[in-house]
Design a protein around this motif. Structure first.
Motif, PDB file in Angstrom:
ATOM      1  N   HIS A   1       0.844  -1.196   0.000  1.00  0.00           N
ATOM      2  CA  HIS A   1       0.000   0.000   0.000  1.00  0.00           C
ATOM      3  C   HIS A   1       0.879   1.247   0.000  1.00  0.00           C
ATOM      4  O   HIS A   1       1.884   1.324   0.698  1.00  0.00           O
ATOM      5  CB  HIS A   1      -0.909   0.005   1.238  1.00  0.00           C
TER       6      HIS A   1
ATOM      7  N   GLU B   1       5.784   1.383   3.578  1.00  0.00           N
ATOM      8  CA  GLU B   1       5.767   1.807   4.974  1.00  0.00           C
ATOM      9  C   GLU B   1       5.376   0.668   5.909  1.00  0.00           C
ATOM     10  O   GLU B   1       5.794   0.637   7.069  1.00  0.00           O
ATOM     11  CB  GLU B   1       4.819   2.990   5.148  1.00  0.00           C
ATOM     12  N   SER B   2       4.585  -0.270   5.419  1.00  0.00           N
ATOM     13  CA  SER B   2       4.150  -1.383   6.275  1.00  0.00           C
ATOM     14  C   SER B   2       4.344  -2.739   5.614  1.00  0.00           C
ATOM     15  O   SER B   2       3.779  -3.738   6.067  1.00  0.00           O
ATOM     16  CB  SER B   2       2.681  -1.199   6.671  1.00  0.00           C
ATOM     17  N   ASP B   3       5.123  -2.798   4.531  1.00  0.00           N
ATOM     18  CA  ASP B   3       5.349  -4.052   3.809  1.00  0.00           C
ATOM     19  C   ASP B   3       6.803  -4.136   3.372  1.00  0.00           C
ATOM     20  O   ASP B   3       7.413  -3.123   3.012  1.00  0.00           O
ATOM     21  CB  ASP B   3       4.461  -4.144   2.557  1.00  0.00           C
TER      22      ASP B   3
ATOM     23  N   THR C   1       8.291 -12.314   2.406  1.00  0.00           N
ATOM     24  CA  THR C   1       7.872 -11.159   3.174  1.00  0.00           C
ATOM     25  C   THR C   1       8.389 -11.197   4.602  1.00  0.00           C
ATOM     26  O   THR C   1       8.721 -12.263   5.135  1.00  0.00           O
ATOM     27  CB  THR C   1       6.335 -11.056   3.190  1.00  0.00           C
TER      28      THR C   1
ATOM     29  N   ASP D   1       7.373 -10.022   8.618  1.00  0.00           N
ATOM     30  CA  ASP D   1       6.152  -9.759   9.377  1.00  0.00           C
ATOM     31  C   ASP D   1       6.410  -9.019  10.686  1.00  0.00           C
ATOM     32  O   ASP D   1       5.506  -8.843  11.489  1.00  0.00           O
ATOM     33  CB  ASP D   1       5.398 -11.063   9.654  1.00  0.00           C
ATOM     34  N   ASP D   2       7.639  -8.559  10.879  1.00  0.00           N
ATOM     35  CA  ASP D   2       7.982  -7.792  12.068  1.00  0.00           C
ATOM     36  C   ASP D   2       7.749  -6.309  11.756  1.00  0.00           C
ATOM     37  O   ASP D   2       8.509  -5.689  10.994  1.00  0.00           O
ATOM     38  CB  ASP D   2       9.447  -8.052  12.438  1.00  0.00           C
ATOM     39  N   GLU D   3       6.708  -5.740  12.323  1.00  0.00           N
ATOM     40  CA  GLU D   3       6.319  -4.375  11.979  1.00  0.00           C
ATOM     41  C   GLU D   3       7.410  -3.365  12.303  1.00  0.00           C
ATOM     42  O   GLU D   3       7.646  -2.418  11.538  1.00  0.00           O
ATOM     43  CB  GLU D   3       5.022  -4.010  12.704  1.00  0.00           C
TER      44      GLU D   3
ATOM     45  N   ILE E   1      10.142  -3.643   9.637  1.00  0.00           N
ATOM     46  CA  ILE E   1       9.704  -3.072   8.361  1.00  0.00           C
ATOM     47  C   ILE E   1       9.758  -1.547   8.419  1.00  0.00           C
ATOM     48  O   ILE E   1      10.243  -0.885   7.492  1.00  0.00           O
ATOM     49  CB  ILE E   1       8.280  -3.554   8.014  1.00  0.00           C
ATOM     50  N   ALA E   2       9.262  -0.982   9.515  1.00  0.00           N
ATOM     51  CA  ALA E   2       9.287   0.481   9.662  1.00  0.00           C
ATOM     52  C   ALA E   2      10.712   1.007   9.659  1.00  0.00           C
ATOM     53  O   ALA E   2      11.014   2.041   9.041  1.00  0.00           O
ATOM     54  CB  ALA E   2       8.559   0.882  10.947  1.00  0.00           C
TER      55      ALA E   2
ATOM     56  N   TYR F   1      12.102   0.760   6.064  1.00  0.00           N
ATOM     57  CA  TYR F   1      11.562   1.810   5.205  1.00  0.00           C
ATOM     58  C   TYR F   1      12.241   3.143   5.491  1.00  0.00           C
ATOM     59  O   TYR F   1      12.657   3.852   4.569  1.00  0.00           O
ATOM     60  CB  TYR F   1      10.045   1.944   5.410  1.00  0.00           C
TER      61      TYR F   1
END
Length: 272
Positions: A22, A100-102, A117, A119-121, A124-125, A128
């Motif tokens: 997204h 930003e979230s992927d 992918t 899955d650790d938010e 990922i942040a 990014y």
């Protein structure tokens, strides 16, 4: 829960990844194959791509610039503000699509390509933010190539619809149009199309310089080389004021009988 993605090839995997992320996207350290697949998807799909910030190694970007077919399609995406190209310092070792979230790593295998992918938010942040900062600080890269849409439109306006049709047919028959001796370059292609349509050297070289393909001097030099090899010929066309202009045409031989789709293959045989 996020899931890994898989496609039969890079283009299919990239399409799946971009359909999942997204917002804006960072593409980090793409291989030349991944970049080509992205551009191929971008220009052929009816779907709108997100804005993609590409952070790529300079050697990859130079390979793109040397291949007119890829560079002109990429330039279309740059001109539409879909792609922005900057030079990556160092190597990341994975082709990454980062939102930003992927986050997806593009991993090719023998019979498919996967988007693995994270899955650790928090990770990922952090990724990014890290790569966005690196992109913002990176040097911009200029393809120095006009977009193919503009090339085709202006060729039709300047040389004529038949010339554009022949130009499209030649490009459609080639896998690469390179300026480094590996295949027909864009100046040679343009001159062959001009000769097939008996256009003036002045018109094709002015068009080429105006659109940003090459200078008039480069067109003239390449014309002389093709003429010395017996591929094209010229005839003088008087004008009201000044020196006569030169009309391009094919010399007697196989090119004189070739249609647009055969032009590239016949020319490569003659040139070799």
């Amino acid at each position: 829960m996020v899931s890994n993605l898989r496609g039969d090839d890079r283009r299919a995997a990239i399409e799946a990844i971009l359909g999942t992320i997204h917002g804006d996207v960072l593409l980090v350290d793409p291989s030349i194959e991944a970049f080509r697949a992205l551009v191929d998807y971008g220009v052929e799909t009816d779907d709108e791509l997100p804005a993609i910030s590409v952070l790529a190694r300079e050697d990859v970007l130079k390979d793109v610039r040397d291949d007119f077919l890829v560079a002109s399609d990429a330039a279309d995406l740059v001109e539409s503000e879909t792609l922005e190209l900057r030079v990556l310092e160092g190597v990341v070792e994975n082709t990454l699509f980062v939102g930003e979230s992927d986050l997806y790593a593009l991993v090719p295998a023998s019979d498919s390509v996967a988007g693995l992918t994270a899955d650790d938010e928090a990770f990922i942040a952090d990724a990014y933010e890290t790569f966005r900062d690196r992109f913002d600080a990176a040097e911009a890269f200029d393809l120095r190539t006009p977009g193919l849409t503009r090339v085709r439109r202006t060729m039709e306006d300047s040389i004529g619809p038949d010339a554009r049709a022949d130009f499209d047919a030649v490009l459609g028959s080639l896998e690469a149009a390179r300026g480094n001796g590996d295949g027909l370059d864009e100046v040679t292609i343009s001159l062959l199309v001009a000769a097939k349509n008996e256009a003036l050297l002045y018109d094709i070289s002015k068009w080429g310089e105006d659109i940003g393909i090459a200078s008039k001097a480069t067109f003239s030099r390449t014309k002389t080389e093709l003429e010395d090899m017996g591929i094209i010929d010229t005839e003088k066309v008087p004008i009201d004021v000044g020196r006569p202009r030169l009309r391009l045409k094919f010399a007697d031989g196989p090119l004189a009988e070739a249609d647009g789709s055969e032009l590239a293959s016949v020319a490569q045989k003659v040139l070799n």
